[in-house]
Design a protein around this motif. Sequence first.
Motif, short mmCIF file in Angstrom:
data_model
loop_
_atom_site.label_atom_id
_atom_site.label_comp_id
_atom_site.label_asym_id
_atom_site.label_seq_id
_atom_site.Cartn_x
_atom_site.Cartn_y
_atom_site.Cartn_z
N UNK A 210 -2.23 0.35 -21.84
CA UNK A 210 -2.81 1.12 -20.74
C UNK A 210 -1.68 1.65 -19.86
N UNK A 211 -1.70 2.94 -19.62
CA UNK A 211 -0.67 3.58 -18.81
C UNK A 211 -1.16 3.67 -17.37
N UNK A 212 -0.42 3.08 -16.49
CA UNK A 212 -0.74 3.14 -15.07
C UNK A 212 0.29 4.00 -14.35
N UNK A 213 -0.16 4.59 -13.29
CA UNK A 213 0.70 5.46 -12.51
C UNK A 213 0.97 4.80 -11.17
N UNK A 214 2.21 4.91 -10.76
CA UNK A 214 2.64 4.33 -9.49
C UNK A 214 3.28 5.43 -8.66
N UNK A 215 2.82 5.54 -7.42
CA UNK A 215 3.29 6.57 -6.50
C UNK A 215 4.14 5.91 -5.43
N UNK A 216 5.26 6.47 -5.15
CA UNK A 216 6.14 5.98 -4.11
C UNK A 216 6.11 6.97 -2.94
N UNK A 217 5.88 6.47 -1.76
CA UNK A 217 5.86 7.33 -0.59
C UNK A 217 6.40 6.58 0.62
N UNK A 218 6.69 7.34 1.65
CA UNK A 218 7.25 6.80 2.88
C UNK A 218 6.14 6.71 3.93
N UNK A 219 6.00 5.56 4.52
CA UNK A 219 4.99 5.33 5.53
C UNK A 219 5.65 4.69 6.74
N UNK A 220 4.98 4.78 7.87
CA UNK A 220 5.45 4.19 9.11
C UNK A 220 4.78 2.83 9.29
N UNK A 221 5.56 1.81 9.50
CA UNK A 221 5.05 0.46 9.72
C UNK A 221 5.59 -0.05 11.05
N UNK A 222 4.92 -1.06 11.58
CA UNK A 222 5.31 -1.62 12.85
C UNK A 222 6.52 -2.54 12.74
N UNK A 223 7.04 -2.88 13.88
CA UNK A 223 8.19 -3.77 13.94
C UNK A 223 7.74 -5.21 13.69
N UNK A 224 8.66 -6.03 13.19
CA UNK A 224 8.36 -7.43 12.93
C UNK A 224 8.13 -8.18 14.24
N UNK A 225 7.05 -8.95 14.28
CA UNK A 225 6.70 -9.67 15.50
C UNK A 225 7.49 -10.98 15.58
N UNK A 226 7.44 -11.59 16.74
CA UNK A 226 8.18 -12.82 16.98
C UNK A 226 7.36 -14.03 16.57
N UNK A 227 8.05 -15.02 16.03
CA UNK A 227 7.41 -16.29 15.66
C UNK A 227 8.02 -17.41 16.51
N UNK B 132 9.40 3.26 6.00
CA UNK B 132 9.85 2.49 4.84
C UNK B 132 9.18 3.07 3.60
N UNK B 133 9.76 2.78 2.44
CA UNK B 133 9.20 3.23 1.17
C UNK B 133 8.32 2.14 0.58
N UNK B 134 7.13 2.52 0.15
CA UNK B 134 6.19 1.60 -0.47
C UNK B 134 5.73 2.20 -1.79
N UNK B 135 5.32 1.33 -2.70
CA UNK B 135 4.80 1.74 -4.00
C UNK B 135 3.31 1.43 -4.07
N UNK B 136 2.53 2.40 -4.51
CA UNK B 136 1.08 2.29 -4.56
C UNK B 136 0.65 2.53 -5.99
N UNK B 137 -0.10 1.60 -6.54
CA UNK B 137 -0.68 1.77 -7.88
C UNK B 137 -1.96 2.57 -7.74
N UNK B 138 -2.04 3.66 -8.46
CA UNK B 138 -3.22 4.53 -8.37
C UNK B 138 -3.65 4.93 -9.77
N UNK B 139 -4.93 5.16 -9.93
CA UNK B 139 -5.49 5.58 -11.20
C UNK B 139 -5.43 7.10 -11.29
N UNK B 140 -5.91 7.61 -12.41
CA UNK B 140 -5.89 9.06 -12.61
C UNK B 140 -6.84 9.74 -11.64
N UNK B 141 -7.96 9.07 -11.30
CA UNK B 141 -8.91 9.69 -10.39
C UNK B 141 -8.41 9.67 -8.96
N UNK B 142 -7.74 8.56 -8.55
CA UNK B 142 -7.32 8.47 -7.17
C UNK B 142 -5.94 9.00 -6.89
N UNK B 143 -5.28 9.56 -7.94
CA UNK B 143 -3.91 10.06 -7.76
C UNK B 143 -3.88 11.29 -6.86
#
Length: 363
Positions: A298-315, A249-260
């Motif tokens: 203040x200018x913030x940078x947002x990185x979009x990347x694809x990560x693997x996540x688990x399946x939704x569990x049962x309730x 899935x695609x997720x968005x991560x807020x990162x600073x200039x140092x952690x980019x």
Amino acid sequence: MVVVLELDEDDAFDPYSRPKGLEHTSVITRPIEQNIGVERPNPNINNFSAALGCYPIVTQLTQYLDLNTLHALSRTCRQFRANLLQYRTGLVQQTLHCENESMPDDAPRDIDHSDRRSVLVSGRVGPCARDMVSDCRRCGRIVCRNCAHKPPSASLLRMRHRRLCSKCLATPLPQLSRHWQDPCTCTSSVYLCAPCGTGLNVADTNYLRIWTWRTRYSTYLGGLGTGIGEGNEGVKCWRGEKCMAAQEVEVEIDCSEEGRASDRESSESDSERHWPEGEGKEERAGYWQQEIEGIGGVVKKKVRKRVRVGKTVKEWEDERDGKDDVLGRESRGEGRSWCGWCGRVVWGSKDRQIYGEAPGVSA
């Protein structure tokens, strides 16, 4: 003890004669001359005892034992003790030692969770010990009892369970985890290093609050009906990217200039193919990297990347209605779960029926 003797009145009493009724007919005696030169066979002389008498072999074995285990091995029998006693001085120095033993006592004790290998533990009560040294149940680091994290109380054991998806529940244990024969033993002993043991209570509370929030805002209790649990909007399998039914899935991560830069390096394998050739990954703004102007300019940078996540569990329905506790089936041992403390599988009732009782787990 009282011995009653029946004496005849007609016969004279002889104080040096053997009393009647004290003969042991079941004991077979033989002359002393036949016992001379006969040696009793030693049942403890075998291949393993011979290996303990070989210095190169016993030194390699001692590197995986602490002082308590080495002492217990020497108390197995007299033959083992005799073989180990001749190398006592050298073996004591070569026993298993803590990874933090080479660090000075006045070293800084702050915990850096980004690098667990180059830090000293928090809450160290003294120099590193040799009598109780073992590996962390979660990360495998070798720590002593002075560097190990204080185990949580027994009342918090039920909060360590994490729910798995239907695919992970149906997968056989040998395919699910490589530590399936050494499952979670937190009910009997918890041995974790300081980085792995820090924040366990906070993580357990946050995980339970997810289920509380789902129940409170669910349509079953007259809530807003935000679609929780429908589609991908649900609690994910705790195994994450190692889930048997994981998806990207695609997720968005807020990162600073140092952690980019570090974020881009971690996601380079996932999103490298999306960057055009000849374009700079760090300077070019686009779909995978966006700049957002916040409050105060203040200018913030947002990185979009694809990560693997688990399946939704049962309730379960009874958990939504409040008739059963959250994660009640896992805490009672009815269903398979994942331990949030040691990161190992917790056997369920079906697993115990197939593979027997879990080794090292107290009832």
